[in-house]
Design an enzyme around this catalytic site. Structure first.
Site, short mmCIF file in Angstrom:
data_model
loop_
_atom_site.label_atom_id
_atom_site.label_comp_id
_atom_site.label_asym_id
_atom_site.label_seq_id
_atom_site.Cartn_x
_atom_site.Cartn_y
_atom_site.Cartn_z
N ARG A 95 0.82 -1.22 0.00
CA ARG A 95 0.00 0.00 0.00
C ARG A 95 0.85 1.26 0.00
O ARG A 95 0.34 2.35 -0.21
CB ARG A 95 -0.84 0.06 1.28
CG ARG A 95 -1.87 -1.01 1.37
CD ARG A 95 -2.34 -1.10 2.80
NE ARG A 95 -3.63 -1.71 2.87
CZ ARG A 95 -4.67 -1.18 3.50
NH1 ARG A 95 -4.57 -0.05 4.14
NH2 ARG A 95 -5.82 -1.79 3.51
N ASN A 106 -4.92 5.05 11.70
CA ASN A 106 -4.98 5.33 10.27
C ASN A 106 -6.04 6.42 10.09
O ASN A 106 -7.15 6.26 10.58
CB ASN A 106 -5.39 4.04 9.54
CG ASN A 106 -5.62 4.25 8.07
OD1 ASN A 106 -5.25 5.28 7.52
ND2 ASN A 106 -6.21 3.26 7.43
N GLY A 107 -5.69 7.53 9.43
CA GLY A 107 -6.67 8.58 9.20
C GLY A 107 -6.16 9.94 9.64
O GLY A 107 -4.97 10.12 9.87
N GLU A 124 3.52 10.06 -12.24
CA GLU A 124 3.57 9.27 -11.01
C GLU A 124 4.89 8.53 -10.83
O GLU A 124 5.42 8.47 -9.74
CB GLU A 124 2.46 8.19 -11.03
CG GLU A 124 1.09 8.69 -10.70
CD GLU A 124 0.07 7.56 -10.77
OE1 GLU A 124 -0.69 7.39 -9.81
OE2 GLU A 124 0.01 6.83 -11.79
N LYS A 126 -0.79 3.17 -2.19
CA LYS A 126 -1.67 2.36 -3.03
C LYS A 126 -3.15 2.57 -2.71
O LYS A 126 -3.90 3.02 -3.55
CB LYS A 126 -1.28 0.89 -2.91
CG LYS A 126 -2.06 -0.05 -3.80
CD LYS A 126 -1.71 0.14 -5.26
CE LYS A 126 -2.59 -0.64 -6.19
NZ LYS A 126 -2.57 -0.09 -7.55
N GLU A 184 -4.70 9.80 -18.68
CA GLU A 184 -4.15 8.68 -17.94
C GLU A 184 -2.67 8.47 -18.29
O GLU A 184 -1.84 8.19 -17.40
CB GLU A 184 -4.98 7.41 -18.24
CG GLU A 184 -4.45 6.10 -17.69
CD GLU A 184 -4.32 6.03 -16.16
OE1 GLU A 184 -4.73 6.97 -15.47
OE2 GLU A 184 -3.77 5.03 -15.68
N1 HGA Z 1 -2.40 11.08 10.67
C1 HGA Z 1 -1.55 9.99 11.08
C2 HGA Z 1 -1.86 8.72 10.31
C3 HGA Z 1 -1.68 8.91 8.84
C4 HGA Z 1 -2.33 7.86 7.95
O1 HGA Z 1 -3.38 7.32 8.23
N2 HGA Z 1 -1.77 7.59 6.78
O2 HGA Z 1 -2.36 6.65 5.90
C5 HGA Z 1 -0.10 10.36 10.97
O3 HGA Z 1 0.28 11.26 10.21
O4 HGA Z 1 0.71 9.74 11.65
#
Ligand code: HGA
Length: 605
Positions: A27, A99-100, A485, A600, A478
């Site tokens: 990922r 995560n987030g 990328e 990913k 694309e």
């Molecule tokens: N915000 C958190 C986690 C980042 C995240 O989920 N990445 O996919 C950080 O920056 O550590």
């Protein structure tokens, strides 16, 4: 992006956690870490290198424990340095992986600083750690439930506390998290794949769920704090290492897998029946009066291509929108529209949020085009068409894109049939064309040596323009995205008719102009655009159908496409652009499968 693994067991769980991280490596990430309860104390190892380095560290330090959490991080808040790598601790008693993105981390941070908490990282995650710590009164499950009420944003978390051996608490909102059920041991992960080999029984947590893993079971509370029952699903996640075989990179392997992936995605049925999309589709498709396609990145370009098919074959008005734009603007909902969301992983945060937004506006009919049958997107839509690309490891999407195109072409034909725009003869003709597609693709792949010759030239450039018209304009987009990328060459795509309205100013001998030239109704117009570039000394690199009579000349380099493929031509024409980007990147020596700064499954906003 970030990957989470967690476990409670009666054995040393570190090897399982490290193996889980290995499976999530594809990922993309920039640091990683693991924490366990060792003799009642949280201990951790973190690395800004690869999971293999983390593995060396845990072996060297003999890190072991039966309760643990682990993480691969793709930094959003704070640089990818060891102090910011997860697991993040609060006062050496609690460890968390996240995560987030927590949007109100600054406000919460101020309150927590006022309570005496010191921050040692720049992450938003540390706020969650201290918040849970501040609410802990001997029950981690209760503290996490209380803490998540105060969080704004997206998260999947796994937490352990030194006073609660054999306990891991998880929660999710906007980011994926699954529970894996074992015998006398239980697991958490952001993807079932991470737990292949440990269990094949999973609970896919719902938005707002908080769960507590113990040795003998799992309890779940919903967003209102009420005990929740969730279905247990048997998923045989294939976790085996994907072999590279004779290829140099996964991206190259995946480009060459396209004939197989496409043939697996083409429906076996003898015709285009709405039931291909779900049991209730035959009732619903007849009532649909328009389409709203929502997606990001490469999937957005598959949607843009589909618009041409849907409007020309099925005569159905189609709007395509970038998910991250749609979710935040005022739009006019149409309950008779079919909302189509497209994502390889089915976990793309922006697309999931756009889907939710569409549903909240009153859109009732939703369809996902997705490569992962167990994903959140598939679970949240009324209808589904699964692509069968197989696991895609390269961050730059290739086989997922072409299989999405196949799925959307099938959708266009199905709607055309339902709406009375497809005769039986046309239906069998399109079916024949689809079935011949894998063979046609094989002959395009045979162009690789000619493309390698061009890529040497390209690798010395810093800019490139891509041109296409009509159905092939999204293919030019694309192609430019692929080059950006993985080779880091600045590339832009334009509908060729737009050249004279601005980008022609950029054309000099130093600017390669890649042109997709199928033999279609716009060919003569495209030829004029080619002359406009030549007249200004530009270097043209044209992928031309063999019957276009575009031939090599001064400033005009031509590779002939082996077959002319009508409406399905975008699926063939994108392949040489993938190969051009790939070989240019190889010539520049970049990390093709894990390009810098990219991940990913884009599970953060
Ligand atoms: N915000 C958190 C986690 C980042 C995240 O989920 N990445 O996919 C950080 O920056 O550590």
């Amino acid at each position: 992006m970030c990957g989470i693994v967690g476990a409670v067991a009666q054995r040393n769980i570190v090897p399982v956690l490290i193996e889980g991280l290995r499976r999530l490596e594809y990922r993309g990430y920039d640091s990683c870490g693991v924490a366990v309860l060792a003799n009642g104390e949280p201990r951790r190892a973190r690395s800004v290198a690869r999971v293999a380095d983390l593995d060396d560290q845990v072996r060297d330090t003999r890190l072991a424990g039966a309760t643990g959490i682990a993480h691969t991080r793709w930094a959003t808040h704070g640089a990818p340095v060891t102090d910011n790598a997860h697991p993040i601790f609060s006062r050496d008693t609690l460890a968390i992986v996240h995560n987030g993105i927590i949007e109100n981390y600054e406000t919460l941070g101020e309150v927590l600083r006022g309570k005496g908490y010191e921050f040692v990282s720049q992450t938003d995650t540390e706020v969650i750690a201290h918040l849970i710590h501040s609410l802990y009164r001997g029950d981690l499950f209760a503290a996490v439930r209380e803490a998540v009420q105060q969080l704004h944003g997206a998260y999947a978390i796994a937490v352990l506390h030194k006073d609660q051996p054999h306990t891991v608490v998880g929660a999710r909102q906007g980011s994926p998290l699954v529970v894996g059920l074992g015998d006398g041991e239980n697991f958490l992960a952001s993807d079932a794949l991470a737990l292949a080999g440990s269990t094949d029984r999973f609970i896919f947590l719902e938005e707002g769920d908080v769960c507590e893993l113990k040795l003998d079971g799992v309890r779940i509370a919903d967003r209102d704090g009420q005990p929740a029952q969730r279905d247990v699903r048997q998923v045989a996640a294939y976790g085996g290492a994907v072999e590279l075989g004779p290829y140099r990179h996964f991206m190259q392997k995946e480009i060459f897998e396209q004939p197989r992936a496409i043939s697996d995605t083409i429906p076996q049925a003898d015709g285009f029946d709405p039931s291909l999309f779900g049991e209730a589709a035959p009732k619903v498709f007849g009532k649909i009066d328009s389409l709203l396609i929502l997606a990001c990145g490469t999937s957005y370009y598959s949607g843009l291509t589909a618009k041409y098919w849907l409007e020309s074959i099925a005569k159905i008005p189609t709007q395509v929108e970038i998910a991250s734009e749609y979710r935040y603007r005022d739009s006019v909902p149409n309950p008779n529209a079919l909302v189509v969301v497209i994502s390889q992983s089915g976990e793309t945060a922006d697309t999931l949020a756009a889907l939710k937004h569409a549903q909240s506006l009153g859109h009732q009919h939703t369809l996902s085009v997705c490569n992962v049958g167990t994903s959140a997107m598939v679970r949240q839509t009324e209808f589904t068409f699964l692509t069968h690309a197989g696991r895609e490891i390269g961050v730059a999407s290739t086989k997922a894109f072409t299989t999405q195109l196949v799925a959307l072409f099938v959708l266009a034909l199905t709607l055309a049939k339902v709406r009375g725009h497809l005769s039986a003869a046309q239906e069998s003709n399109y079916l024949k064309q689809l079935r011949h597609l894998p063979a046609a693709l094989n002959s395009v792949l045979a162009l690789e040596p000619q493309i390698i010759a061009w890529s040497e030239e390209f690798s010395r450039k810093e800019n490139a323009l891509f041109l296409g018209r009509g159905l092939h304009y999204p293919i030019a987009l694309e192609g430019a995205l692929k080059l950006k990328e993985i080779s880091y060459i600045h590339a832009e795509a334009y509908p060729a008719g737009e050249l004279k309205h601005g980008p022609l100013a950029l054309v000099t001998e130093a600017m390669p102009v890649v042109t997709v030239a199928p033999n279609d109704a716009l060919l003569e117009k495209l030829k004029s655009n080619i002359q406009e570039v030549r007249a200004r000394g530009g270097q043209l690199y044209v992928f031309a159908d063999s019957d276009t009579r575009i031939v090599n000349a001064e400033g005009l380099h031509v590779i002939r496409m082996p077959e002319h493929y009508g409406l399905l031509s975008p699926i063939l024409h994108v392949v040489p652009l993938q190969l051009l980007a790939y070989h240019t990147a190889c010539a520049r020596g970049t990390d093709v499968d894990k390009p810098r700064n990219l991940a990913k499954s884009v599970t953060v906003e």
